[in-house]
Design an enzyme around this catalytic site. Structure first.
Site, PDB file in Angstrom:
ATOM      1  N   SER A 106       0.824  -1.384  -0.163  1.00 11.19           N
ATOM      2  CA  SER A 106      -0.041  -0.128  -0.050  1.00 11.19           C
ATOM      3  C   SER A 106       0.717   1.262  -0.055  1.00 11.19           C
ATOM      4  O   SER A 106       0.435   2.212  -0.553  1.00 11.19           O
ATOM      5  CB  SER A 106      -0.894   0.018   1.220  1.00 11.19           C
ATOM      6  OG  SER A 106      -1.701  -1.172   1.474  1.00 11.19           O
ATOM      7  N   HIS A 127      -0.867  -2.798  -7.374  1.00  4.10           N
ATOM      8  CA  HIS A 127      -1.667  -2.554  -6.069  1.00  4.10           C
ATOM      9  C   HIS A 127      -3.167  -2.450  -6.425  1.00  4.10           C
ATOM     10  O   HIS A 127      -3.852  -1.548  -6.886  1.00  4.10           O
ATOM     11  CB  HIS A 127      -1.167  -1.173  -5.490  1.00  4.10           C
ATOM     12  CG  HIS A 127      -1.847  -0.618  -4.430  1.00  4.10           C
ATOM     13  ND1 HIS A 127      -2.104   0.717  -3.990  1.00  4.10           N
ATOM     14  CD2 HIS A 127      -2.275  -1.529  -3.273  1.00  4.10           C
ATOM     15  CE1 HIS A 127      -2.791   0.638  -2.629  1.00  4.10           C
ATOM     16  NE2 HIS A 127      -2.873  -0.787  -2.271  1.00  4.10           N
ATOM     17  N   ASN A 177      -3.570   6.071  -1.535  1.00  2.00           N
ATOM     18  CA  ASN A 177      -3.447   5.995  -0.061  1.00  2.00           C
ATOM     19  C   ASN A 177      -2.794   7.616   0.266  1.00  2.00           C
ATOM     20  O   ASN A 177      -3.209   8.068   1.634  1.00  2.00           O
ATOM     21  CB  ASN A 177      -2.542   5.036   0.300  1.00  2.00           C
ATOM     22  CG  ASN A 177      -3.349   3.697   0.404  1.00  2.00           C
ATOM     23  OD1 ASN A 177      -4.740   3.776   0.191  1.00  2.00           O
ATOM     24  ND2 ASN A 177      -2.868   2.818   0.139  1.00  2.00           N
TER      25      ASN A 177
HETATM   26  N1  3HC Z   1     -15.925  -9.270  -2.148  1.00  2.00           N
HETATM   27  C1  3HC Z   1     -16.243  -9.391  -3.450  1.00  2.00           C
HETATM   28  N2  3HC Z   1     -17.469  -8.829  -3.872  1.00  2.00           N
HETATM   29  C2  3HC Z   1     -18.009  -7.837  -3.040  1.00  2.00           C
HETATM   30  C3  3HC Z   1     -17.512  -7.561  -1.713  1.00  2.00           C
HETATM   31  C4  3HC Z   1     -16.437  -8.483  -1.350  1.00  2.00           C
HETATM   32  N3  3HC Z   1     -15.586  -8.124  -0.050  1.00  2.00           N
HETATM   33  N4  3HC Z   1     -18.267  -6.669  -0.971  1.00  2.00           N
HETATM   34  C5  3HC Z   1     -19.157  -6.340  -2.154  1.00  2.00           C
HETATM   35  N5  3HC Z   1     -18.928  -7.089  -3.099  1.00  2.00           N
HETATM   36  C6  3HC Z   1     -19.967  -6.938  -4.359  1.00  2.00           C
HETATM   37  C7  3HC Z   1     -21.184  -7.376  -4.211  1.00  2.00           C
HETATM   38  O1  3HC Z   1     -21.355  -8.870  -4.235  1.00  2.00           O
HETATM   39  C8  3HC Z   1     -22.078  -6.873  -5.189  1.00  2.00           C
HETATM   40  O2  3HC Z   1     -21.882  -7.334  -6.548  1.00  2.00           O
HETATM   41  P1  3HC Z   1     -22.887  -7.224  -7.494  1.00  2.00           P
HETATM   42  O3  3HC Z   1     -23.257  -5.650  -7.928  1.00  2.00           O
HETATM   43  O4  3HC Z   1     -22.282  -7.798  -8.840  1.00  2.00           O
HETATM   44  O5  3HC Z   1     -24.156  -7.906  -7.114  1.00  2.00           O
HETATM   45  C9  3HC Z   1     -21.229  -5.309  -5.283  1.00  2.00           C
HETATM   46  O6  3HC Z   1     -19.838  -5.719  -4.867  1.00  2.00           O
HETATM   47  C10 3HC Z   1     -21.880  -4.226  -4.430  1.00  2.00           C
HETATM   48  O7  3HC Z   1     -21.980  -4.826  -3.142  1.00  2.00           O
HETATM   49  P2  3HC Z   1     -23.241  -4.515  -2.062  1.00  2.00           P
HETATM   50  O8  3HC Z   1     -24.227  -4.126  -2.952  1.00  2.00           O
HETATM   51  O9  3HC Z   1     -23.253  -5.700  -1.054  1.00  2.00           O
HETATM   52  O10 3HC Z   1     -22.714  -3.563  -1.329  1.00  2.00           O
HETATM   53  P3  3HC Z   1     -22.364  -1.856  -1.704  1.00  2.00           P
HETATM   54  O11 3HC Z   1     -23.142  -1.371  -2.891  1.00  2.00           O
HETATM   55  O12 3HC Z   1     -22.569  -0.894  -0.570  1.00  2.00           O
HETATM   56  O13 3HC Z   1     -20.931  -1.817  -2.117  1.00  2.00           O
HETATM   57  C11 3HC Z   1     -18.570  -1.661  -1.498  1.00  2.00           C
HETATM   58  C12 3HC Z   1     -20.049  -2.324  -1.254  1.00  2.00           C
HETATM   59  C13 3HC Z   1     -18.244  -2.027  -2.961  1.00  2.00           C
HETATM   60  C14 3HC Z   1     -17.594  -2.107  -0.599  1.00  2.00           C
HETATM   61  C15 3HC Z   1     -18.762  -0.161  -1.477  1.00  2.00           C
HETATM   62  O14 3HC Z   1     -19.370   0.161  -0.428  1.00  2.00           O
HETATM   63  C16 3HC Z   1     -17.424   0.442  -1.793  1.00  2.00           C
HETATM   64  O15 3HC Z   1     -17.147   0.750  -2.969  1.00  2.00           O
HETATM   65  N6  3HC Z   1     -16.771   0.943  -0.747  1.00  2.00           N
HETATM   66  C17 3HC Z   1     -15.579   1.853  -0.872  1.00  2.00           C
HETATM   67  C18 3HC Z   1     -14.535   1.048  -1.094  1.00  2.00           C
HETATM   68  C19 3HC Z   1     -13.046   1.400  -1.279  1.00  2.00           C
HETATM   69  O16 3HC Z   1     -12.967   2.627  -1.060  1.00  2.00           O
HETATM   70  N7  3HC Z   1     -12.011   0.748  -1.435  1.00  2.00           N
HETATM   71  C20 3HC Z   1     -10.753   1.312  -1.244  1.00  2.00           C
HETATM   72  C21 3HC Z   1     -10.304   1.204   0.118  1.00  2.00           C
HETATM   73  S1  3HC Z   1      -8.407   1.700  -0.057  1.00  2.00           S
HETATM   74  C22 3HC Z   1      -7.656   0.353  -0.212  1.00  2.00           C
HETATM   75  O17 3HC Z   1      -8.066  -0.795  -0.532  1.00  2.00           O
HETATM   76  C23 3HC Z   1      -6.057   0.474  -0.443  1.00  2.00           C
HETATM   77  C24 3HC Z   1      -5.556  -0.573   0.233  1.00  2.00           C
HETATM   78  O18 3HC Z   1      -4.019  -0.207   0.048  1.00  2.00           O
HETATM   79  C25 3HC Z   1      -5.663  -0.556   1.739  1.00  2.00           C
END
Ligand code: 3HC
Length: 272
Positions: A106, A127, A177
């Site tokens: 990250s 990443h 990040n």
């Molecule tokens: N694994 C696989 N698929 C997942 C999942 C997971 N953990 N969580 C959700 N999904 C899928 C669902 O199955 C659904 O798929 P579909 O549309 O094909 O049916 C889709 O994602 C949407 O899920 P939900 O309807 O259950 O829920 P949301 O619409 O609330 O979406 C989310 C969930 C995708 C996590 C959304 O809230 C989101 O985009 N959040 C922000 C995530 C973000 O900012 N990530 C970056 C973080 S920083 C990082 O990762 C950097 C690292 O270095 C730390």
């Protein structure tokens, strides 16, 4: 994250060797991948035959030597530079001379891992973002030693997995990040200073900025120990006060309240 990257790669048609130090944890990662694919079948997004084909392309192993035939290795272990350097040193001895060794770090310096190998031109960052099967972005990190060919191959790999790669220089936090973590950290400070409640801060950023989740829900998703490690690496590189981890975050990590991973973080997931 390892299981998510394996899912993305296997769905793109690649043969994947998923390696963890313990066979039980490699098997658990495959079980989590199977669960994720199962949900997609239930929702009608994936055919059962395709699920089976994807699973058939993933092999869970514990012996690092099993990676000898891989063309691309994506390291996704703990955010600890010494552990990563040691792994790159071993991978360099095990993998074929043309293999690309990539890190999913990250924030940590890619060049430090590259210089542990005899092929620093074939090392770069790849990443992914949480959750890897859903988030479109892959940051391709160009260390000062990475060759153009390595970067082009990494980009092509990300694209072949249906992702949208961006290229970034090897600076702590890369693009996302470096911009995201001051925001998340300042949300914790705002909560510490009792400016607003957890729920109101999360609601404000969702409803006011159109973010899919608020900062506390996101911190719990990213996991708090990883978040702390990211802030520490950013602070070590830039000495910017925005990157100095909020004391409450550090206390929560000490108390093992790490977010979704442990069932409790800013939110409690054990009730569901
Ligand atoms: N694994 C696989 N698929 C997942 C999942 C997971 N953990 N969580 C959700 N999904 C899928 C669902 O199955 C659904 O798929 P579909 O549309 O094909 O049916 C889709 O994602 C949407 O899920 P939900 O309807 O259950 O829920 P949301 O619409 O609330 O979406 C989310 C969930 C995708 C996590 C959304 O809230 C989101 O985009 N959040 C922000 C995530 C973000 O900012 N990530 C970056 C973080 S920083 C990082 O990762 C950097 C690292 O270095 C730390």
């Amino acid at each position: 994250m390892g299981s998510g990257i394996a899912e993305v790669s296997a769905k793109a048609g690649y043969e994947v060797v998923l390696r963890s130090r313990q066979q039980a944890s490699a098997d658990a990662m495959v079980a989590s991948l199977e669960k994720s694919l199962g949900r997609q079948v239930e929702r009608g997004k994936l055919e059962e035959a395709d699920r089976d084909a994807v699973l058939g392309r993933v092999r869970a192993v514990s012996d690092l030597n099993e990676l000898a035939e891989c063309d691309l290795v994506i390291e996704s272990i703990v955010e600890d530079l010494e552990a990563k350097k040691d792994l790159f040193n071993q991978l360099d001895r095990i993998c074929g001379e043309n293999a690309i060794l990539a890190t999913n770090t990250s924030t940590l310096p890619v060049v430090e891992m590259a210089m542990e190998t005899g092929r620093p031109d074939k090392v770069c960052g790849v990443h992914f973002f949480n959750p890897a099967p859903v988030m479109a972005l892959v940051e391709v990190v160009r260390s000062i030693t990475s060759s153009d060919e390595t970067i082009a191959t990494a980009r092509a790999f990300a694209e072949s997995c249906g992702k949208s790669p961006v290229e970034v220089a090897d600076r702590a936090g890369f693009i996302v990040n470096a911009l995201l973590f001051p925001y998340l950290n300042n949300a914790v400070r705002m909560l510490e200073n009792r400016v607003a409640s957890r729920d109101d801060i999360d609601a404000a950023m969702k409803d006011g900025c159109g973010f899919p989740m608020g900062p506390f829900a996101l911190l719990d998703l990213v996991v708090l120990d990883t978040s702390l490690a990211i802030l520490e690496a950013l602070y070590a590189e830039f000495k910017d006060a925005n990157y100095a981890a909020a004391p409450a975050l550090r206390r929560m990590v000490t108390a093992n309240k790490l977010g979704r991973k442990t069932g409790e973080g800013f939110y409690d997931y054990r009730k569901a």
